[in-house]
Motif scaffolding. Structure first.
Motif, PDB file in Angstrom:
ATOM      1  N   THR A  97       3.479   0.939  -2.689  1.00 26.19           N
ATOM      2  CA  THR A  97       2.711  -0.311  -2.756  1.00 26.19           C
ATOM      3  C   THR A  97       1.957  -0.368  -4.082  1.00 26.19           C
ATOM      4  N   CYS A  98       1.754  -1.583  -4.567  1.00 27.13           N
ATOM      5  CA  CYS A  98       0.942  -1.795  -5.766  1.00 27.13           C
ATOM      6  C   CYS A  98      -0.468  -2.138  -5.312  1.00 27.13           C
ATOM      7  N   CYS A 133      -1.551   0.187 -14.017  1.00 24.94           N
ATOM      8  CA  CYS A 133      -1.045  -0.095 -12.666  1.00 24.94           C
ATOM      9  C   CYS A 133      -1.312   1.122 -11.789  1.00 24.94           C
ATOM     10  N   SER A 134      -1.899   0.911 -10.633  1.00 23.85           N
ATOM     11  CA  SER A 134      -2.114   2.002  -9.677  1.00 23.85           C
ATOM     12  C   SER A 134      -1.512   1.613  -8.331  1.00 23.85           C
ATOM     13  N   GLY A 135      -0.924   2.606  -7.645  1.00 28.85           N
ATOM     14  CA  GLY A 135      -0.284   2.310  -6.370  1.00 28.85           C
ATOM     15  C   GLY A 135      -0.255   3.525  -5.465  1.00 28.85           C
ATOM     16  N   THR A 136       0.275   3.341  -4.272  1.00 30.62           N
ATOM     17  CA  THR A 136       0.410   4.405  -3.279  1.00 30.62           C
ATOM     18  C   THR A 136       1.890   4.707  -3.078  1.00 30.62           C
ATOM     19  N   ASN A 137       2.218   6.005  -3.061  1.00 29.17           N
ATOM     20  CA  ASN A 137       3.607   6.460  -2.893  1.00 29.17           C
ATOM     21  C   ASN A 137       4.515   5.935  -4.002  1.00 29.17           C
ATOM     22  N   ASN A 144       7.561  -0.881 -12.466  1.00 33.45           N
ATOM     23  CA  ASN A 144       8.440  -1.795 -13.186  1.00 33.45           C
ATOM     24  C   ASN A 144       7.846  -3.193 -13.009  1.00 33.45           C
ATOM     25  N   ILE A 145       7.275  -3.748 -14.086  1.00 27.60           N
ATOM     26  CA  ILE A 145       6.554  -5.021 -14.008  1.00 27.60           C
ATOM     27  C   ILE A 145       7.323  -6.094 -14.770  1.00 27.60           C
ATOM     28  N   ASP A 146       7.640  -7.177 -14.063  1.00 27.09           N
ATOM     29  CA  ASP A 146       8.311  -8.325 -14.681  1.00 27.09           C
ATOM     30  C   ASP A 146       7.239  -9.305 -15.151  1.00 27.09           C
ATOM     31  N   CYS A 147       7.150  -9.493 -16.457  1.00 27.73           N
ATOM     32  CA  CYS A 147       6.112 -10.363 -17.017  1.00 27.73           C
ATOM     33  C   CYS A 147       6.439 -11.847 -16.865  1.00 27.73           C
TER      34      CYS A 147
END
Length: 284
Positions: free
Chosen positions: A242-243, A263-267, A272-275
């Motif tokens: 998850t983001c 960017c921080s997330g879990t697991n 990969n960020i689409d702008c």
């Protein structure tokens, strides 16, 4: 004659074996339902990629009996082709272990697979209602009816059953009859079918085996114990990434604009960020 047979899988021990005392091995295409002599079931969990088994037929009797290897047979049936390796069928691997069963009603190993290459592979069963494999022993024997002139060599390998662990211990050295006088034996008898059925289980067989440490099974149709991301190949739940937070600084301005992205997330091992403008940001 009071006679009982049981079967076991015993860790490989070194035995003196002459294949002149081999028994007949038959590849059976038919599952045997007539198991009036004995009907034993073994349930085995395969922890690695495969496992080896060392089948042994055990017997005890109140009448001194001579085991006939020439007329004895073991019939082997597989639920699906490829569960057992060729070593399980190798005629040279099978033979008589003890030539007599004493009249003391002591457990004795009489027929054994002496090879170390009877390997079980992780092959799914075709018929889910039947066990994975079946060994059917048709044991030939003669009962003592008197004495003859001279002496012989009568020996047996004692075995002991541990009910608390459901395992057998087989002596690696033979015991000998105290009286080695040559015996006179009666006619050959074939005992009723004695069946030993095996069921093999493993991580990935589609069934959750929690007693063997599985938390889920990746092929379990019920998806019991699965995480939000499924179940991995070692039967552990997987949580979907998850983001949790995305910070862009600065997040507005005139083109061209250079921004720092956090960017921080879990697991999540990577992002990969689409702008939205044809640009993709990725990293760890």
């Amino acid at each position: 004659m009071s006679r009982v047979l049981l079967f076991s899988i015993i860790p490989l021990l070194l035995f003196s074996y002459n294949n002149a005392f081999g028994i007949n091995v038959i590849n059976s295409n038919t599952y045997e339902n007539d198991c009036t002599g004995a009907d034993v079931f073994s349930d085995i969990y395969i922890a690695g990629s495969s496992t080896n088994i060392y089948p042994v037929d055990n017997m005890r009797s109140h009448v001194l009996s001579f085991v006939r290897n020439t007329e004895s047979e073991v019939h082997i049936w597989e639920n699906s082709s490829g569960i057992l390796s060729s070593g399980c069928y190798n005629q040279n691997n099978w033979g008589r272990l003890s030539n007599v069963v004493p009249s003391t009603y002591q457990w004795v190993g009489i027929i054994k697979n002496f090879g170390n290459d009877c390997t079980v592979s992780k092959v799914m069963k075709t018929n889910k209602s039947l066990p994975s494999v079946q060994f059917v022993y048709k044991v030939a024997y003669k009962e003592e009816i008197g004495f003859l002139a001279g002496t012989s060599s009568y020996f047996y390998y004692p075995s002991n059953y541990n009910s608390s662990t459901n395992t057998w211990g087989l002596s690696s050295t033979p015991s000998y009859l105290s009286n080695q006088t040559k015996r006179k034996w009666g006619p050959i008898k074939i005992h009723a079918n004695e069946c030993h059925k095996f069921n093999f289980r493993w991580c990935g067989d589609g069934v959750l085996d929690s007693s063997d440490g599985e938390m889920c099974d990746p092929n379990d149709p019920s998806k019991t114990g699965w995480g939000s991301g499924g179940c991995n190949p070692v039967c552990r739940p997987v949580e979907a990434p998850t983001c949790d937070n995305l910070i862009v600084n600065p997040n507005s301005g005139e083109v061209p604009l250079n921004s720092d992205v956090v960017c921080s997330g879990t697991n999540a091992d990577y992002y990969n960020i689409d702008c939205g403008n044809g640009t993709t940001l990725n990293g760890q």
